[in-house]
Design a protein around this motif. Structure first.
Motif, PDB file in Angstrom:
ATOM      1  N   LEU A  10       0.834  -1.199   0.000  1.00 34.11           N
ATOM      2  CA  LEU A  10       0.000   0.000   0.000  1.00 34.11           C
ATOM      3  C   LEU A  10       0.867   1.246   0.000  1.00 34.11           C
ATOM      4  CD1 LEU A  10      -2.642  -1.056   2.701  1.00 34.11           C
ATOM      5  CD2 LEU A  10      -2.955  -1.050   0.225  1.00 34.11           C
ATOM      6  N   SER A  11       0.315   2.336  -0.532  1.00 35.14           N
ATOM      7  CA  SER A  11       1.017   3.619  -0.495  1.00 35.14           C
ATOM      8  C   SER A  11       1.048   4.137   0.942  1.00 35.14           C
ATOM      9  CB  SER A  11       0.315   4.638  -1.400  1.00 35.14           C
ATOM     10  OG  SER A  11      -0.984   4.939  -0.890  1.00 35.14           O
ATOM     11  N   TYR A  12       1.906   5.143   1.175  1.00 35.41           N
ATOM     12  CA  TYR A  12       2.049   5.655   2.541  1.00 35.41           C
ATOM     13  C   TYR A  12       0.726   6.219   3.056  1.00 35.41           C
ATOM     14  CZ  TYR A  12       3.361   8.568   6.481  1.00 35.41           C
ATOM     15  OH  TYR A  12       3.419   9.142   7.723  1.00 35.41           O
ATOM     16  N   ASP A  13      -0.002   6.951   2.218  1.00 35.67           N
ATOM     17  CA  ASP A  13      -1.262   7.571   2.650  1.00 35.67           C
ATOM     18  C   ASP A  13      -2.272   6.516   3.092  1.00 35.67           C
ATOM     19  OD1 ASP A  13      -0.237  10.041   2.143  1.00 35.67           O
ATOM     20  OD2 ASP A  13      -1.122  10.232   0.143  1.00 35.67           O
ATOM     21  N   TRP A  14      -2.423   5.458   2.279  1.00 33.95           N
ATOM     22  CA  TRP A  14      -3.370   4.405   2.635  1.00 33.95           C
ATOM     23  C   TRP A  14      -2.882   3.626   3.864  1.00 33.95           C
ATOM     24  CZ3 TRP A  14      -8.204   3.701   1.432  1.00 33.95           C
ATOM     25  CH2 TRP A  14      -8.715   4.262   0.255  1.00 33.95           C
ATOM     26  N   ALA A  15      -1.583   3.377   3.910  1.00 39.26           N
ATOM     27  CA  ALA A  15      -1.029   2.640   5.053  1.00 39.26           C
ATOM     28  C   ALA A  15      -1.220   3.425   6.352  1.00 39.26           C
ATOM     29  CB  ALA A  15       0.457   2.350   4.821  1.00 39.26           C
ATOM     30  N   TRP A  16      -0.981   4.738   6.296  1.00 39.43           N
ATOM     31  CA  TRP A  16      -1.154   5.578   7.490  1.00 39.43           C
ATOM     32  C   TRP A  16      -2.622   5.614   7.913  1.00 39.43           C
ATOM     33  CZ3 TRP A  16      -3.987   9.945   8.592  1.00 39.43           C
ATOM     34  CH2 TRP A  16      -3.681  10.586   9.812  1.00 39.43           C
TER      35      TRP A  16
END
Length: 347
Positions: A10-16
């Motif tokens: 996942l991208s950082y935004d989705w992971a966060w």
């Protein structure tokens, strides 16, 4: 946790975002379960002190009694008084319950286990807890009934009065720790006096803990300061016109606030997730276990006081807040800051 979701591609935004949601659920779900069980514990403690049995029928040892009570209120009809302000009447218990959960975001459960590790965590807790009065005041006013309205006026005066002294008490803690961050405050308590972890072992801060404990009881409306729900005077106080899940939200919010005050007692004065003594072998036990044990200890004190101390009169309540706690806590700010300056703590 963010790194874990990123490792899944996942991208950082989705992971966060997913990590934040997971962190919220890891706090909120056990907290709501804990509230249900702590209500059971409260009733068993009262029963033991009055030489009664308490809940002992629903489930083994009565452990499912709180869930049976929750199911009962869930199945009841929600009744809204015809003269009430419907919108405000329905939103008031939601405010109380939501605010009770929001403050837990900055409580450190362990060295790296904290949802929002912000530099002004203590100010956040003060701001959020101050919003709790709106749920009570709005309920009393929107019910369009005299007893809830009297209770709302009492609650607003009571909570605001003791928030003032709590603010001065916390200034003493912040001065000694040198930070508003709750994790930093906990770490500052390690080996504070010899091998004792906790500001409570400090002769200058011990009186502030006693005042904070009593002020916490008044702030959450617990006995002997439960004048907002004085049955002989106000029926059931601001909850008089509520039924079904609206009433249950107030009940859950009250106990969530009590648990929050117990957690703040442990975090600010008793070392939080640190063991009581700075001995290496004690650090083998996870910090969250130490914090939980301290919270349960303080909840026992809250229940003990409720079962043994008679209710204050309203004039006694306000006199204690304004004529005792406020001047003493204000003087203690000067005392602590003066001591720290003389000893070069601020250098």
């Amino acid at each position: 946790m963010t790194d874990f979701f990123q490792s899944l591609g996942l991208s950082y935004d989705w992971a966060w975002s997913l990590a934040t949601i997971a962190g919220i659920l890891l706090i909120a779900l056990p907290l709501m379960l804990g509230v249900a069980m702590i209500i059971y514990a409260d009733r068993k403690i009262w029963a033991a002190m009055a030489l009664r049995r308490g809940p002992n029928v629903v489930g083994p040892w009565g452990l499912l009694q709180s869930f049976a009570d929750g199911l009962k209120v869930f199945l009841q009809e929600t009744i809204i008084p015809s003269a009430a302000n419907k919108g405000l009447f329905l939103i008031a218990p939601i405010i109380t319950f939501t605010v009770a959960l929001l403050a837990w975001a900055v409580i450190p459960f362990n060295s790296g286990a904290i949802l929002a590790d912000i530099n002004v965590g203590l100010l956040y807790v003060l701001a959020i807890s101050s919003l709790g009065v709106y749920g009570t005041v709005i309920a009393g006013w929107s019910s369009n009934s005299k007893y809830p309205f009297f209770s709302a006026m009492r609650a607003s005066a009571q909570m605001i009065s003791y928030e003032v002294s709590i603010g001065f008490i916390l200034i003493c803690v912040v001065l000694w720790a040198g930070s508003f961050n709750l994790k930093d405050i906990v770490e500052a308590q390690q080996s504070h006096v010899w091998i004792i972890n906790g500001f409570v072992a400090n002769p200058l801060l011990f009186p502030m803990w006693v005042m904070f404990l009593i002020s916490g009881m008044a702030e959450t409306g617990r006995a002997p300061f439960d004048l907002t729900e004085a049955e002989s005077e106000l029926v059931a106080g601001y909850q008089t016109e509520y039924s079904s899940m609206s009433f249950a939200l107030y009940w859950l919010g009250e106990y969530a606030n009590v648990l929050l005050m117990c957690a703040l007692n442990a975090t600010l004065f008793w070392g939080g997730y640190l063991p009581p003594l700075d001995i290496p072998v004690l650090y083998l036990i996870p910090g969250v276990v130490w914090l939980l044990l301290k919270i349960l200890f303080f909840f026992f004190i809250f229940s003990w006081v409720k079962a043994t101390v008679p209710r204050y009169r309203y004039d006694q309540l306000m006199r204690l807040g304004w004529k005792v706690f406020l001047p003493v806590s204000l003087f203690w700010v000067f005392l602590v800051s003066g001591y720290l300056m003389l000893t070069g703590h601020f250098a």
